[in-house]
Write an enzyme that holds these catalytic residues in place. Structure first.
Site, PDB file in Angstrom:
ATOM      1  N   HIS A   1       0.714  -1.194  -0.097  1.00  0.00           N
ATOM      2  CA  HIS A   1       0.033   0.130   0.018  1.00  0.00           C
ATOM      3  C   HIS A   1       0.787   1.365   0.025  1.00  0.00           C
ATOM      4  O   HIS A   1       0.349   2.246  -0.416  1.00  0.00           O
ATOM      5  CB  HIS A   1      -0.873   0.011   1.313  1.00  0.00           C
ATOM      6  CG  HIS A   1      -2.167   0.413   1.131  1.00  0.00           C
ATOM      7  ND1 HIS A   1      -2.485   1.654   0.032  1.00  0.00           N
ATOM      8  CD2 HIS A   1      -3.655   0.253   1.359  1.00  0.00           C
ATOM      9  CE1 HIS A   1      -3.712   1.879  -0.073  1.00  0.00           C
ATOM     10  NE2 HIS A   1      -4.424   1.166   0.734  1.00  0.00           N
TER      11      HIS A   1
ATOM     12  N   ASP B   1      -2.119   2.054  -4.761  1.00  0.00           N
ATOM     13  CA  ASP B   1      -3.452   2.224  -4.151  1.00  0.00           C
ATOM     14  C   ASP B   1      -4.387   1.168  -4.715  1.00  0.00           C
ATOM     15  O   ASP B   1      -4.454   0.446  -5.586  1.00  0.00           O
ATOM     16  CB  ASP B   1      -3.730   3.752  -4.909  1.00  0.00           C
ATOM     17  CG  ASP B   1      -3.022   4.770  -4.452  1.00  0.00           C
ATOM     18  OD1 ASP B   1      -2.305   4.789  -3.426  1.00  0.00           O
ATOM     19  OD2 ASP B   1      -2.753   5.853  -5.332  1.00  0.00           O
TER      20      ASP B   1
END
Length: 432
Positions: free
Chosen positions: A404, A408
């Site tokens: 992450h 995204d």
């Protein structure tokens, strides 16, 4: 007689140490010239080492699981006559004197002789109190031997693997068959229970140690998230079957080459997924070529051979590479360059399947894709005539775990949706 010190050679680019995986010889054994005597493991591969001399092993650097620095002494061999000049020179270049001395000093510390121990005792300060003797541990009570029971009851308890000391006896303190029955009933009715096996301690070394370290580092450093999507692979499976009917002498196609082709066609629009992240430098490298890691289960643990430039290969070339690399990983013949440099990994449990998985990222990559088991279920399908009907369809979930910090959630979902479109319309996979 002469002693030859075999230094740990440089068996991989950029490594500073290697792990002892397995000794084929022990102290006191005779080793022949060019005979394999130990398996050493780097971050990338296991490498067998051969002795350059014939003789008797008198010292080794450690046990299985220990790390040995490049250039330090790995083995000392007592040879008859003199060590050949070329062998001695090569060893001297690879093993600087300080490292050899450190090894000899460590051996002496670990194996002091009686005179050294006496000297150490004499040198101890007189005022130092003598250490208190360590009390011997009390023997564990043998509960079963103190229990009153007939030989028949004891024999039955032994066959069932029951400790009589755990069985509540009658008021007179004697265990009878009825008490055994009550214990069995209370414990879940295991009238045919098997005996418990002995506890076993297994040292984590070699590939299993590397897997543990890599997985721990991945989970510790990478904030994972996983996205799962269901795909209808009915048409894809039909297409695959048709291709296999006319394959001739080409490799048989599994689902994997088709999925890899779809991935490679979609990746150019999602460059942050085919990337590697350098934690220390804080640099993301987006790769133009797809060097696809293929998680492969072997007898020794999980390995990840790499299909180089997967984007430039057709289905049958991919199928051939998959088979070749998987076999090489399993039989231990995979080369170092075939086990490193992946930019994205695919992991599949094959027929074991699973409805959904949450794979762990192969650090320093930023994503890993996991196709899951194909299942058949009824679905509402709209036909060419516009009429909705129920049909039996083949469905498969695709999982993707991402870093992450780099990827995204929206991009991961969009990436998988594009793969889904290709999978559900396989003509797009086959199109040039």
């Amino acid at each position: 007689m002469a002693k030859f010190t075999f230094p740990m050679p440089d068996i991989g680019e950029g490594i500073t140490e290697a792990e002892i995986v397995k000794w084929h010889k022990a102290v006191g054994d005779r080793v022949e010239e060019d005979e394999e005597f130990v398996d050493m493991m780097t971050d990338k591969a296991t490498v067998p080492l051969e002795s350059p001399v014939t003789g008797t092993i008198v010292e080794i650097a450690g046990g299985e699981g220990d790390m040995v620095a490049i250039g330090s002494a790995l083995m000392v061999v007592e040879v008859e006559g003199e060590v050949p000049d070329d062998v001695a020179e090569e060893a001297a270049e690879a093993a600087p004197a300080p490292k050899s001395e450190e090894f000899e000093e460590r051996i002496e510390v670990e194996n002091p002789d009686a005179s050294d121990q006496e000297d150490a005792a004499a040198a101890a300060p007189e005022s130092a109190p003598a250490p208190a003797p360590t009390p011997a541990p009390a023997p564990a009570p043998a509960a079963s031997s103190k229990v009153l029971a007939t030989p028949a009851v004891r024999a039955r308890a032994k066959d069932l693997g029951i400790d009589l000391g755990q069985v509540k006896p009658a008021e007179d303190g004697r265990v009878r068959h009825a008490d055994l029955d009550a214990f069995i009933s209370y414990s879940g009715g295991f009238s045919g229970a098997s005996k418990a096996g002995a506890d076993e301690e297994i040292k984590v070394i070699g590939l299993r140690k590397r897997i543990a370290e890599n997985m721990s580092a991945a989970k510790r450093n990478i904030p994972h998230f996983t996205y799962v999507e269901e795909c209808d692979v009915t048409e894809l499976e039909r297409t695959r079957a048709q291709l296999n009917e006319n394959r001739g002498d080409r490799p048989k196609l599994t689902m994997l080459p088709l999925l890899i082709t779809a991935i490679c066609k979609v990746l150019p629009d999602f460059p942050m997924i085919n990337a590697r992240y350098d934690d220390e430098a804080k640099i993301v490298t987006r790769h133009g070529s797809v060097h696809l890691g293929m998680a492969t289960m072997t007898d020794n643990g999980l390995m990840v051979p790499v299909i180089r430039d997967a984007q430039g290969k057709n289905l049958y070339q991919l199928a051939g590479d998959i088979q070749r690399l998987a076999n090489a990983a399993r039989d231990g013949t995979a080369k170092s360059e075939e086990l490193s440099g992946s930019t994205l990994t695919v992991t599949s449990l094959g027929p074991l399947g699973g409805v959904a998985t949450t794979p762990v990222i192969n650090r320093p990559e930023v994503a890993i894709i996991g196709p899951n088991r194909i299942v058949e279920r009824p679905m509402f399908v709209t036909g060419p005539d516009g009429v909705e009907r129920v049909e039996k369809r083949k469905l498969m979930n695709i999982s993707i775990s991402c870093d992450h910090r780099v990827v995204d959630g929206y991009d991961a979902a969009a990436f998988v949706q594009e793969i889904k479109k290709m999978i559900e319309a396989p003509a797009r996979i086959l199109a040039g």
